[in-house]
Design a protein around this motif. Structure first.
Motif, short mmCIF file in Angstrom:
data_model
loop_
_atom_site.label_atom_id
_atom_site.label_comp_id
_atom_site.label_asym_id
_atom_site.label_seq_id
_atom_site.Cartn_x
_atom_site.Cartn_y
_atom_site.Cartn_z
N CYS A 97 0.93 -1.31 0.02
CA CYS A 97 -0.04 0.05 -0.21
C CYS A 97 1.03 1.37 0.02
CB CYS A 97 -1.07 0.10 1.05
SG CYS A 97 -0.20 -0.31 3.02
N THR A 98 0.47 2.34 -0.46
CA THR A 98 0.76 3.74 -0.14
C THR A 98 0.29 4.71 0.53
OG1 THR A 98 1.89 3.67 -2.49
CG2 THR A 98 1.73 5.52 -1.47
N ALA A 99 0.83 5.41 1.54
CA ALA A 99 0.00 6.37 2.35
C ALA A 99 0.84 7.64 2.40
CB ALA A 99 0.11 5.76 3.60
N THR A 100 0.31 8.65 2.66
CA THR A 100 0.95 10.11 2.74
C THR A 100 1.17 10.34 4.23
OG1 THR A 100 -1.15 11.27 2.68
CG2 THR A 100 0.15 11.06 0.70
N THR A 101 2.33 11.16 4.55
CA THR A 101 2.46 11.36 5.98
C THR A 101 1.61 12.61 6.51
OG1 THR A 101 4.32 12.98 5.17
CG2 THR A 101 4.75 10.80 5.58
N GLU A 102 1.50 12.58 7.84
CA GLU A 102 0.50 13.75 8.59
C GLU A 102 1.35 13.75 9.87
OE1 GLU A 102 -0.43 16.66 9.36
OE2 GLU A 102 -2.30 16.02 8.14
N SER A 103 1.20 15.21 10.38
CA SER A 103 2.12 15.29 11.67
C SER A 103 1.54 14.58 12.85
CB SER A 103 1.77 16.87 12.05
OG SER A 103 2.42 17.69 10.83
N VAL A 104 2.29 13.93 13.61
CA VAL A 104 1.64 13.12 14.82
C VAL A 104 0.77 14.16 15.60
CG1 VAL A 104 2.53 12.27 17.04
CG2 VAL A 104 3.91 12.03 15.00
N ASN A 105 1.07 15.23 15.60
CA ASN A 105 0.15 16.28 16.27
C ASN A 105 -0.12 17.50 15.26
OD1 ASN A 105 -1.07 18.43 17.63
ND2 ASN A 105 0.24 18.42 19.57
N TYR A 106 -1.23 17.43 14.75
CA TYR A 106 -1.60 18.64 13.61
C TYR A 106 -1.14 20.05 14.12
CZ TYR A 106 -4.24 21.18 10.74
OH TYR A 106 -4.69 22.20 9.57
N TYR A 107 -1.13 20.29 15.56
CA TYR A 107 -0.87 21.64 15.59
C TYR A 107 0.60 21.74 16.24
CZ TYR A 107 -5.59 23.18 15.06
OH TYR A 107 -6.82 23.51 14.46
#
Length: 210
Positions: A148-158
């Motif tokens: 699969c392929t996934a995109t990164t996101e901050s562990v904490n959005y803020y």
């Protein structure tokens, strides 16, 4: 009407108010509900600030110190010190200070799990130390099959800390070709690099039976 300073260079305000251009982050709806006040991001009310982990992204702050996250168009970085005002600019121009540690993009993995019926790998997870947001991570079996392929996101959005990590997670599709033993060999996670400033990185992870 706001006029860009030159072709391919947009003012922060132009980026902010051009819906066809702005690519809001996954979870941007969270920021619109409304976001909580955050003076560690919003140094002053009603300003624009580069994201400390990923220079492609920036924050717009309202008069109540509430940040909303936006991205510059592909290939551009946010120049907080632009003149006559903050702009999305070319990173090779030498006039952008990036808080992010360019070059170093260490990727680490976490153990995933193998499900037999139907056959699939669940809980694939990779953490990008540099904290780039919205970049693809490709997960493959040790035999080379794309899981699969996934995109990164901050562990904490803020989070707005230099080098704060980002994470990509996904499950493989069901009915994988290959044997259980093949899949139990483990997996690899790969980041292909970005902008010529952030290095490619690959890490290996384990797959355990559920």
């Amino acid at each position: 009407m706001i006029t860009p300073r030159r072709a391919g260079l947009l003012t922060a305000a132009a980026v902010l108010f051009a819906p066809a251009i702005v690519a809001l982050a996954p979870g941007a709806a969270q920021a619109a509900t409304p976001p909580p006040a955050n003076q560690s991001i919003c140094k002053k009310p009603s300003g624009y600030y580069q994201h400390y982990s990923d220079p492609r992204w920036f924050w717009s702050c309202d008069g109540a110190y509430r940040p909303t996250r936006h991205s510059c168009p592909e290939g551009l970085w946010f120049n907080e010190e632009g003149r006559p005002g903050p702009v999305c600019d070319w990173p090779d121009g030498g006039n952008i200070y990036s808080h992010a540690p360019t070059g170093a993009t260490t990727l680490t993995t976490s153990p995933a799990r193998l499900q037999k019926l139907p056959l699939k790998v669940v809980g694939l997870k990779a953490t990008l130390k540099t904290g780039l947001i919205g970049v693809p991570i490709t997960f493959k079996s040790k035999t080379g099959k794309v899981l699969c392929t996934a995109t990164t996101e901050s562990v904490n959005y803020y989070s707005n800390t230099v080098g704060a990590p980002s994470v990509a997670t996904c499950d493989s599709t069901s009915g994988l070709l290959g044997t259980v033993n093949d899949l139990l060999l483990g997996y690899t996670a790969t980041f292909a690099g970005r902008d010529g400033h952030f290095n490619a990185s690959t890490a290996s992870g384990t797959v355990n039976l559920l």
